[in-house]
Design an enzyme around this catalytic site. Sequence first.
Site, PDB file in Angstrom:
ATOM      1  N   SER A 128       0.812  -1.224   0.000  1.00  0.00           N
ATOM      2  CA  SER A 128       0.000   0.000   0.000  1.00  0.00           C
ATOM      3  C   SER A 128       0.842   1.270   0.000  1.00  0.00           C
ATOM      4  CB  SER A 128      -0.879  -0.018   1.257  1.00  0.00           C
ATOM      5  OG  SER A 128      -1.421   1.247   1.502  1.00  0.00           O
ATOM      6  N   GLU A 130       0.195   3.659   1.742  1.00  0.00           N
ATOM      7  CA  GLU A 130       0.281   4.103   3.137  1.00  0.00           C
ATOM      8  C   GLU A 130       1.676   3.876   3.713  1.00  0.00           C
ATOM      9  OE1 GLU A 130      -2.073   5.462   5.695  1.00  0.00           O
ATOM     10  OE2 GLU A 130      -2.660   6.202   3.738  1.00  0.00           O
ATOM     11  N   TYR A 152      -1.557  -0.033  10.664  1.00  0.00           N
ATOM     12  CA  TYR A 152      -1.854  -0.634   9.354  1.00  0.00           C
ATOM     13  C   TYR A 152      -0.626  -0.576   8.454  1.00  0.00           C
ATOM     14  CZ  TYR A 152      -3.616  -0.942   4.558  1.00  0.00           C
ATOM     15  OH  TYR A 152      -3.789  -1.288   3.237  1.00  0.00           O
TER      16      TYR A 152
HETATM   17  P1  NAP Z   1     -11.562  -4.422   1.841  1.00  0.00           P
HETATM   18  O1  NAP Z   1     -12.692  -4.049   0.951  1.00  0.00           O
HETATM   19  O2  NAP Z   1     -11.525  -3.905   3.232  1.00  0.00           O
HETATM   20  O3  NAP Z   1     -11.518  -6.020   1.872  1.00  0.00           O
HETATM   21  C1  NAP Z   1     -10.739  -6.704   2.793  1.00  0.00           C
HETATM   22  C2  NAP Z   1     -10.983  -8.183   2.660  1.00  0.00           C
HETATM   23  O4  NAP Z   1     -10.201  -8.875   3.656  1.00  0.00           O
HETATM   24  C3  NAP Z   1     -12.444  -8.613   2.918  1.00  0.00           C
HETATM   25  O5  NAP Z   1     -12.756  -9.700   2.095  1.00  0.00           O
HETATM   26  C4  NAP Z   1     -12.404  -9.078   4.371  1.00  0.00           C
HETATM   27  O6  NAP Z   1     -13.404  -9.999   4.703  1.00  0.00           O
HETATM   28  C5  NAP Z   1     -11.045  -9.770   4.381  1.00  0.00           C
HETATM   29  N1  NAP Z   1     -10.486  -9.965   5.710  1.00  0.00           N
HETATM   30  C6  NAP Z   1     -10.326  -9.047   6.699  1.00  0.00           C
HETATM   31  N2  NAP Z   1      -9.740  -9.618   7.773  1.00  0.00           N
HETATM   32  C7  NAP Z   1      -9.518 -10.922   7.458  1.00  0.00           C
HETATM   33  C8  NAP Z   1      -8.979 -12.027   8.141  1.00  0.00           C
HETATM   34  N3  NAP Z   1      -8.512 -11.926   9.380  1.00  0.00           N
HETATM   35  N4  NAP Z   1      -8.918 -13.218   7.505  1.00  0.00           N
HETATM   36  C9  NAP Z   1      -9.398 -13.347   6.244  1.00  0.00           C
HETATM   37  N5  NAP Z   1      -9.956 -12.345   5.553  1.00  0.00           N
HETATM   38  C10 NAP Z   1     -10.011 -11.150   6.153  1.00  0.00           C
HETATM   39  O7  NAP Z   1     -10.168  -4.029   1.183  1.00  0.00           O
HETATM   40  P2  NAP Z   1      -9.827  -3.690  -0.364  1.00  0.00           P
HETATM   41  O8  NAP Z   1     -10.025  -2.242  -0.575  1.00  0.00           O
HETATM   42  O9  NAP Z   1     -10.489  -4.672  -1.239  1.00  0.00           O
HETATM   43  O10 NAP Z   1      -8.248  -3.907  -0.375  1.00  0.00           O
HETATM   44  C11 NAP Z   1      -7.682  -5.178  -0.690  1.00  0.00           C
HETATM   45  C12 NAP Z   1      -6.262  -5.245  -0.142  1.00  0.00           C
HETATM   46  O11 NAP Z   1      -5.487  -4.213  -0.714  1.00  0.00           O
HETATM   47  C13 NAP Z   1      -6.155  -5.049   1.371  1.00  0.00           C
HETATM   48  O12 NAP Z   1      -5.085  -5.846   1.825  1.00  0.00           O
HETATM   49  C14 NAP Z   1      -5.795  -3.583   1.521  1.00  0.00           C
HETATM   50  O13 NAP Z   1      -5.091  -3.381   2.728  1.00  0.00           O
HETATM   51  C15 NAP Z   1      -4.929  -3.375   0.299  1.00  0.00           C
HETATM   52  N6  NAP Z   1      -4.910  -2.033  -0.286  1.00  0.00           N
HETATM   53  C16 NAP Z   1      -6.067  -1.399  -0.585  1.00  0.00           C
HETATM   54  C17 NAP Z   1      -6.034  -0.164  -1.210  1.00  0.00           C
HETATM   55  C18 NAP Z   1      -7.290   0.569  -1.594  1.00  0.00           C
HETATM   56  O14 NAP Z   1      -7.208   1.774  -1.872  1.00  0.00           O
HETATM   57  N7  NAP Z   1      -8.431  -0.094  -1.685  1.00  0.00           N
HETATM   58  C19 NAP Z   1      -4.794   0.409  -1.532  1.00  0.00           C
HETATM   59  C20 NAP Z   1      -3.627  -0.282  -1.219  1.00  0.00           C
HETATM   60  C21 NAP Z   1      -3.708  -1.518  -0.621  1.00  0.00           C
HETATM   61  P3  NAP Z   1     -14.877  -9.504   5.173  1.00  0.00           P
HETATM   62  O15 NAP Z   1     -15.611  -9.150   3.907  1.00  0.00           O
HETATM   63  O16 NAP Z   1     -15.419 -10.694   5.876  1.00  0.00           O
HETATM   64  O17 NAP Z   1     -14.672  -8.322   6.066  1.00  0.00           O
HETATM   65  O1  F7E Z   2      -8.997   8.153   4.078  1.00  0.00           O
HETATM   66  C1  F7E Z   2      -9.397  11.585   5.289  1.00  0.00           C
HETATM   67  C2  F7E Z   2      -8.483  10.654   6.054  1.00  0.00           C
HETATM   68  O2  F7E Z   2     -10.038   6.077   4.991  1.00  0.00           O
HETATM   69  C3  F7E Z   2      -8.489   9.014   3.078  1.00  0.00           C
HETATM   70  C4  F7E Z   2      -7.268   2.152   2.476  1.00  0.00           C
HETATM   71  O3  F7E Z   2      -7.831   1.477   1.387  1.00  0.00           O
HETATM   72  O4  F7E Z   2      -6.066   3.662   1.055  1.00  0.00           O
HETATM   73  C5  F7E Z   2      -7.018   3.603   2.097  1.00  0.00           C
HETATM   74  O5  F7E Z   2      -6.543   4.288   3.243  1.00  0.00           O
HETATM   75  C6  F7E Z   2      -8.229  10.381   3.680  1.00  0.00           C
HETATM   76  C7  F7E Z   2      -7.447  10.345   4.995  1.00  0.00           C
HETATM   77  O6  F7E Z   2      -8.362   5.941   3.083  1.00  0.00           O
HETATM   78  C8  F7E Z   2     -12.682  11.259   6.771  1.00  0.00           C
HETATM   79  O7  F7E Z   2      -7.970  11.292   7.216  1.00  0.00           O
HETATM   80  C9  F7E Z   2     -11.366  12.874   6.167  1.00  0.00           C
HETATM   81  O8  F7E Z   2      -6.467  11.342   4.975  1.00  0.00           O
HETATM   82  O9  F7E Z   2     -10.583   6.801   2.627  1.00  0.00           O
HETATM   83  P1  F7E Z   2      -9.595   6.706   3.703  1.00  0.00           P
HETATM   84  P2  F7E Z   2      -6.825   5.836   3.498  1.00  0.00           P
HETATM   85  O10 F7E Z   2      -6.613   6.084   4.934  1.00  0.00           O
HETATM   86  O11 F7E Z   2      -6.063   6.665   2.539  1.00  0.00           O
HETATM   87  C10 F7E Z   2      -4.797   3.088   1.345  1.00  0.00           C
HETATM   88  C11 F7E Z   2      -3.921   3.188   0.128  1.00  0.00           C
HETATM   89  C12 F7E Z   2      -4.883   1.721   1.908  1.00  0.00           C
HETATM   90  O12 F7E Z   2      -3.996   0.898   1.739  1.00  0.00           O
HETATM   91  C13 F7E Z   2      -5.965   1.460   2.894  1.00  0.00           C
HETATM   92  O13 F7E Z   2      -6.245   0.060   2.994  1.00  0.00           O
HETATM   93  O14 F7E Z   2      -9.483  10.972   4.003  1.00  0.00           O
HETATM   94  N1  F7E Z   2     -10.742  11.703   5.863  1.00  0.00           N
HETATM   95  N2  F7E Z   2     -12.541  12.618   6.724  1.00  0.00           N
HETATM   96  C14 F7E Z   2     -11.536  10.694   6.211  1.00  0.00           C
HETATM   97  N3  F7E Z   2     -11.382   9.361   6.095  1.00  0.00           N
HETATM   98  C15 F7E Z   2     -12.397   8.574   6.530  1.00  0.00           C
HETATM   99  N4  F7E Z   2     -12.288   7.235   6.390  1.00  0.00           N
HETATM  100  N5  F7E Z   2     -13.533   9.090   7.082  1.00  0.00           N
HETATM  101  C16 F7E Z   2     -13.728  10.443   7.222  1.00  0.00           C
HETATM  102  O15 F7E Z   2     -14.748  10.879   7.736  1.00  0.00           O
END
Ligand code: NAP
Ligand code: F7E
Length: 344
Positions: A128, A130, A152
């Site tokens: 990520s 992050e 995270y």
């Molecule tokens: P998501 O919608 O939160 O999906 C997470 C998945 O992981 C869900 O299927 C969840 O199951 C499962 N899970 C959570 N805890 C688990 C556990 N202990 N054992 C087995 N399964 C578990 O996340 P996403 O946005 O699809 O992201 C996919 C991956 O990419 C994650 O690893 C995330 O950290 C990473 N990532 C995401 C982003 C982004 O912007 N979306 C960017 C960079 C990296 P349930 O449905 O049962 O909760």
């Molecule tokens: O926050 C700000 C918050 O929770 C984005 C995950 O998929 O992307 C995701 O992480 C920004 C942050 O995503 C609210 O403070 C303001 O600066 O949508 P987010 P994230 O933290 O960037 C990365 C790449 C991953 O890997 C992660 O799995 O938005 N923000 N107000 C808020 N965020 C949330 N959630 N809620 C608010 O009310």
Amino acid sequence: MKAFITGITGQDGYYLSKHLLESGFEVHGTIRRSSSFNTSRIDGLIAEFGKSDQLKLYYSDLLDSSSLNNLINNIEPDQIYNLAAQSHVAVSFKNPLYTTQTSTVGPLTLLEAVKNSKKEIKYYQASSSEMYGGIDSSVLSETSVFNPKSPYAVGKVFAHEMTKVYRESYDLFCVNGILFNHESPARGETFVTRKITRAVGRIFHGIQKNLTLGNLEAKRDWGFAGDYVKGMKLMLEHDHPDDWVLATGETHTVQEFVEAAFGEVGLNWKDHVLTSDKYHRPNEVEHLLGDPSKAKKLLKWKPELDFKGLVKVMVESDIELAEQESVLISKKLMKPTWEYPITD
Ligand code: NAP
Ligand code: F7E
């Protein structure tokens, strides 16, 4: 080709399994046992591909190494995509142990299974943006330094480095996809983009009044999840294993997303958006901007949907969802909530 996907019920799990199934793959995914159904994102795929057994689901958990090992031994997949994680950054401050366990023990269990398998299995780790911490306005690439700022992000750095260790030590095809934020109508409702578009849909239909957010100044490089999962597959098809950034190369503030989303339906965001400290994090990642040139050049990957297009598809989808909710509310089958009781 057989793919094994952890986290198949999540946003990326849905888009990736759809892409692989449509490309002719047999897809095996793990789901968590829950007292209520948690397969809503993939129910359409189950209906379409489940009958022919092209899509198979199994109960497991990233912390249950024995079940993961048994599944991998029995299925003998060609590819493993490790998408499962407690993926919410704000929640990781509240549940640091659980978040870290899933992000560290889980990938290590899978890497050990890949190492011990008689079959050559290609492994994808969901790294990520992050991990970079966003300490300044630099454009971030595969060679930029990590500066994790949350439980995270620290867990993700562990898994990222371990994936490299297994690749280099045992000559395994293990890749890290360093993905910048990617969103969609299937995005979890407590991530900021979806929280905003859900609210826009509900406010438009008169079933929500306000939207309370945290830091409006944070900047993110937001792309479309459907584009990013194609990059994951391309990484495993490349001639050698590597680390890859997927991003759009454009960054926007949360406020810009808000303005664009309310603007889609002709509403003035200032009439509805409040801010509260409750949504500020103990340590914020202020600025993320990725450089996807390596993936563009070598994988021939490119993001198709731009920022405006992404906001539009998410708002349109949530307008439709809110319309269905408003019908249920008018029939007294659902109660209106002016704001969600639990959000992050
Ligand atoms: P998501 O919608 O939160 O999906 C997470 C998945 O992981 C869900 O299927 C969840 O199951 C499962 N899970 C959570 N805890 C688990 C556990 N202990 N054992 C087995 N399964 C578990 O996340 P996403 O946005 O699809 O992201 C996919 C991956 O990419 C994650 O690893 C995330 O950290 C990473 N990532 C995401 C982003 C982004 O912007 N979306 C960017 C960079 C990296 P349930 O449905 O049962 O909760
Ligand atoms: O926050 C700000 C918050 O929770 C984005 C995950 O998929 O992307 C995701 O992480 C920004 C942050 O995503 C609210 O403070 C303001 O600066 O949508 P987010 P994230 O933290 O960037 C990365 C790449 C991953 O890997 C992660 O799995 O938005 N923000 N107000 C808020 N965020 C949330 N959630 N809620 C608010 O009310």
